[in-house]
Design a protein around this motif. Structure first.
Motif, PDB file in Angstrom:
ATOM      1  N   VAL A 101       0.861  -1.185   0.000  1.00 45.65           N
ATOM      2  CA  VAL A 101       0.000   0.000   0.000  1.00 45.65           C
ATOM      3  C   VAL A 101       0.899   1.237   0.000  1.00 45.65           C
ATOM      4  CG1 VAL A 101      -1.808   1.269   1.205  1.00 45.65           C
ATOM      5  CG2 VAL A 101      -1.785  -1.244   1.257  1.00 45.65           C
ATOM      6  N   PRO A 102       0.746   2.119  -0.984  1.00 45.32           N
ATOM      7  CA  PRO A 102       1.645   3.278  -1.063  1.00 45.32           C
ATOM      8  C   PRO A 102       1.393   4.309   0.029  1.00 45.32           C
ATOM      9  CG  PRO A 102      -0.104   3.484  -2.684  1.00 45.32           C
ATOM     10  CD  PRO A 102      -0.255   2.114  -2.064  1.00 45.32           C
ATOM     11  N   LYS A 103       2.439   5.029   0.374  1.00 43.13           N
ATOM     12  CA  LYS A 103       2.310   6.157   1.301  1.00 43.13           C
ATOM     13  C   LYS A 103       2.202   7.440   0.484  1.00 43.13           C
ATOM     14  CE  LYS A 103       4.940   4.128   5.136  1.00 43.13           C
ATOM     15  NZ  LYS A 103       6.115   4.280   6.031  1.00 43.13           N
ATOM     16  N   ILE A 104       1.154   8.205   0.730  1.00 46.73           N
ATOM     17  CA  ILE A 104       0.966   9.484   0.043  1.00 46.73           C
ATOM     18  C   ILE A 104       1.557  10.586   0.899  1.00 46.73           C
ATOM     19  CG2 ILE A 104      -0.710  11.111  -0.891  1.00 46.73           C
ATOM     20  CD1 ILE A 104      -2.631   8.781  -1.297  1.00 46.73           C
ATOM     21  N   LEU A 105       2.505  11.321   0.348  1.00 49.73           N
ATOM     22  CA  LEU A 105       3.154  12.421   1.055  1.00 49.73           C
ATOM     23  C   LEU A 105       2.907  13.713   0.279  1.00 49.73           C
ATOM     24  CD1 LEU A 105       6.594  10.718   1.861  1.00 49.73           C
ATOM     25  CD2 LEU A 105       4.550  10.825   3.314  1.00 49.73           C
ATOM     26  N   CYS A 106       2.236  14.670   0.921  1.00 46.29           N
ATOM     27  CA  CYS A 106       1.962  15.957   0.277  1.00 46.29           C
ATOM     28  C   CYS A 106       3.019  16.967   0.697  1.00 46.29           C
ATOM     29  CB  CYS A 106       0.564  16.449   0.650  1.00 46.29           C
ATOM     30  SG  CYS A 106      -0.761  15.433  -0.040  1.00 46.29           S
ATOM     31  N   MET A 107       3.654  17.587  -0.296  1.00 46.62           N
ATOM     32  CA  MET A 107       4.736  18.538  -0.033  1.00 46.62           C
ATOM     33  C   MET A 107       4.961  19.396  -1.275  1.00 46.62           C
ATOM     34  SD  MET A 107       7.926  15.798  -0.218  1.00 46.62           S
ATOM     35  CE  MET A 107       7.189  14.700   0.989  1.00 46.62           C
ATOM     36  N   PRO A 108       5.549  20.583  -1.116  1.00 48.18           N
ATOM     37  CA  PRO A 108       5.855  21.416  -2.278  1.00 48.18           C
ATOM     38  C   PRO A 108       6.805  20.694  -3.240  1.00 48.18           C
ATOM     39  CG  PRO A 108       6.060  22.668  -0.261  1.00 48.18           C
ATOM     40  CD  PRO A 108       5.901  21.247   0.152  1.00 48.18           C
ATOM     41  N   LYS A 109       6.786  21.112  -4.501  1.00 52.42           N
ATOM     42  CA  LYS A 109       7.568  20.428  -5.527  1.00 52.42           C
ATOM     43  C   LYS A 109       9.051  20.417  -5.197  1.00 52.42           C
ATOM     44  CE  LYS A 109       6.077  20.581  -9.629  1.00 52.42           C
ATOM     45  NZ  LYS A 109       5.624  20.975 -10.997  1.00 52.42           N
ATOM     46  N   VAL A 110       9.562  21.516  -4.695  1.00 51.26           N
ATOM     47  CA  VAL A 110      10.994  21.577  -4.360  1.00 51.26           C
ATOM     48  C   VAL A 110      11.328  20.540  -3.296  1.00 51.26           C
ATOM     49  CG1 VAL A 110      12.817  22.997  -3.357  1.00 51.26           C
ATOM     50  CG2 VAL A 110      11.210  24.011  -4.980  1.00 51.26           C
ATOM     51  N   VAL A 111      10.451  20.390  -2.312  1.00 49.90           N
ATOM     52  CA  VAL A 111      10.678  19.421  -1.238  1.00 49.90           C
ATOM     53  C   VAL A 111      10.602  17.993  -1.782  1.00 49.90           C
ATOM     54  CG1 VAL A 111       9.916  18.647   1.038  1.00 49.90           C
ATOM     55  CG2 VAL A 111       9.741  21.067   0.432  1.00 49.90           C
ATOM     56  N   GLN A 112       9.778  17.782  -2.802  1.00 47.54           N
ATOM     57  CA  GLN A 112       9.704  16.458  -3.415  1.00 47.54           C
ATOM     58  C   GLN A 112      11.065  16.050  -3.988  1.00 47.54           C
ATOM     59  OE1 GLN A 112       6.328  15.866  -6.139  1.00 47.54           O
ATOM     60  NE2 GLN A 112       5.214  17.483  -5.066  1.00 47.54           N
ATOM     61  N   TYR A 113      11.744  16.978  -4.632  1.00 44.53           N
ATOM     62  CA  TYR A 113      13.058  16.683  -5.202  1.00 44.53           C
ATOM     63  C   TYR A 113      14.097  16.457  -4.105  1.00 44.53           C
ATOM     64  CZ  TYR A 113      10.928  18.185  -9.586  1.00 44.53           C
ATOM     65  OH  TYR A 113      10.098  18.293 -10.686  1.00 44.53           O
ATOM     66  N   LEU A 114      13.972  17.193  -3.015  1.00 41.48           N
ATOM     67  CA  LEU A 114      14.862  16.957  -1.875  1.00 41.48           C
ATOM     68  C   LEU A 114      14.618  15.578  -1.277  1.00 41.48           C
ATOM     69  CD1 LEU A 114      14.709  20.458  -0.106  1.00 41.48           C
ATOM     70  CD2 LEU A 114      16.603  19.513  -1.452  1.00 41.48           C
ATOM     71  N   PHE A 115      13.349  15.172  -1.265  1.00 46.41           N
ATOM     72  CA  PHE A 115      13.004  13.836  -0.758  1.00 46.41           C
ATOM     73  C   PHE A 115      13.620  12.747  -1.639  1.00 46.41           C
ATOM     74  CE2 PHE A 115      10.193  10.144  -0.207  1.00 46.41           C
ATOM     75  CZ  PHE A 115      10.192  10.024   1.174  1.00 46.41           C
ATOM     76  N   LEU A 116      13.647  12.978  -2.943  1.00 44.63           N
ATOM     77  CA  LEU A 116      14.300  12.035  -3.864  1.00 44.63           C
ATOM     78  C   LEU A 116      15.774  11.878  -3.519  1.00 44.63           C
ATOM     79  CD1 LEU A 116      12.981  12.708  -7.486  1.00 44.63           C
ATOM     80  CD2 LEU A 116      12.344  10.909  -5.894  1.00 44.63           C
TER      81      LEU A 116
END
Length: 382
Positions: free
Chosen positions: A229-244
């Motif tokens: 089951v996937p985890k949905i994480l809501c965050m600004p686009k810049v933070v998404q790239y940092l998460f990567l």
């Protein structure tokens, strides 16, 4: 007027040349005169007393499904609705084996070239004595075999050819909603039809409700572990790239497919991340798809950045998935389920990480999670 290849009867889609009428609807597959008989190809048919070999024993659920298919396949077209990684392909092998023993022609059609090659390899591994021929772009020199695995477009070669035609991922582009490809498939099948998908669309569901096709279901994976089951994480686009960056640096011992919505984004993120990890990228424009996937399988690279081109039919042992910018319109419920479905497919790696990153939670994301949780429920008494 009616085209005997694609069933077109729209007079505006015919043209007259040198005194003969031709169909413009399917002209990409070669000119066909309206009154011209479509002659089936001259292919060999071999009776082979064959059996198949799998790397694991079939589960009770798979065995029961195969028995139900066997008892009902001659009634009408049959839909196999099975979760990603539940073994859809494996549940068709008994039928494939039966038809080959009788000297009948078997076809296996799927939308994407990359998946054609993978399915052909899996069938070759299972059927040692049988000739399995992939037919897709770059593989059209040889078009005959005991089992022909092809893209939907290549079905134009096989008018009235297949005694058993297996159509995989029929809800996917480019087959879904494409009346030309659907007509080619209809005309290629002279016998029984098996339809496979993990994400049936509304048209298929309606056909089941109207009893136009039979349906069998299989939601439990062969290793017995639940779907991830996937985890949905809501965050600004810049933070998404940092998460990567965080994922790639923290999990250097793990394999990842990182999905992004556009080719431009795939290339941008790849060029930014290639200094942090061993990675590559795959889009519809890539010319080295097979090599990149092999590098991921054998561990030469850690991460592949990709568009939805890898959402279906790809099995990589131990792979994890992260979907970036998931609020983009390209991501439907079905595509999200398919991408998450790459995780946990192998017995030795039955689980893993699946993240959906977005600036906001959409209906498609919620439905994806709900559907996967529903599949994980006990359906034995349903």
């Amino acid at each position: 007027m009616k085209c005997k290849r694609c069933n077109n009867s729209d007079k505006d889609k015919f043209y007259k040349w040198n005194g003969s009428w031709y169909c413009r609807n399917c002209i990409r597959f070669g000119k066909v005169e309206v009154n011209q008989e479509i002659i089936p190809p001259d292919l060999t048919s071999n009776q082979i007393d064959t059996s198949y070999v799998l790397d694991y024993e079939l589960t009770n659920e798979q065995q029961e499904l195969m028995e139900e298919i066997d008892s009902r396949i001659h009634e009408k077209p049959m839909l196999i609705y099975a979760a990603c990684g539940a073994g859809k392909t494996e549940t068709t092998m008994e039928q494939i084996s039966n038809y080959i023993r009788e000297g009948k022609k078997v076809g296996y059609a799927i939308s994407r070239r990359q998946v054609v090659l993978e399915i052909a390899e899996r069938l070759s591994h299972a059927f040692k004595e049988v000739k399995v021929t992939p037919v897709c772009a770059g593989y059209t020199t040889e078009v005959d075999g005991d089992i022909i695995v092809c893209t939907m477009h290549q079905l134009h070669r096989y008018h009235q050819t297949f005694d058993l035609l297996i159509m995989d991922e029929i809800d996917a582009f480019p087959y879904e909603g494409n009346v030309i490809l659907q007509s080619l498939a209809q005309n290629a099948c002279r016998g029984e039809l098996l339809l496979l998908t993990a994400t049936p669309n509304e048209q298929l569901k309606e056909q089941v409700r109207k009893n136009e096709i039979n349906q069998v279901t299989l939601f439990k994976r062969h290793h017995g572990h639940p779907l991830v089951v996937p985890k949905i994480l809501c965050m600004p686009k810049v933070v998404q790239y940092l998460f990567l960056m965080y994922l790639c640096l923290k999990h250097k011992d793990k394999k990842w497919i990182i999905f992004l919505p556009t080719i431009a984004q795939v290339q941008q993120v790849f060029h930014a991340m290639k200094y942090l990890c061993k990675c590559s990228n795959i889009t519809s424009k890539s010319e080295d798809k097979e090599q990149v996937m092999e590098d991921l399988r054998c561990g030469k690279i850690q991460v592949v950045f990709a568009t939805t081109i890898l959402e279906r039919g790809i099995t990589i042992a131990g792979v994890n998935v992260c979907i970036v910018g998931a609020e983009h319109q390209v991501y439907k419920e079905s595509s999200l389920i398919q991408m998450v479905g790459r995780v946990g497919r192998k017995r030795e790696y039955p689980s893993g990480y699946a993240y959906i990153l977005a600036s906001k939670k959409t209906k498609e994301m919620k439905q994806c999670v709900q559907t996967i949780k529903w599949m994980n429920q006990d359906h034995s008494n349903v």
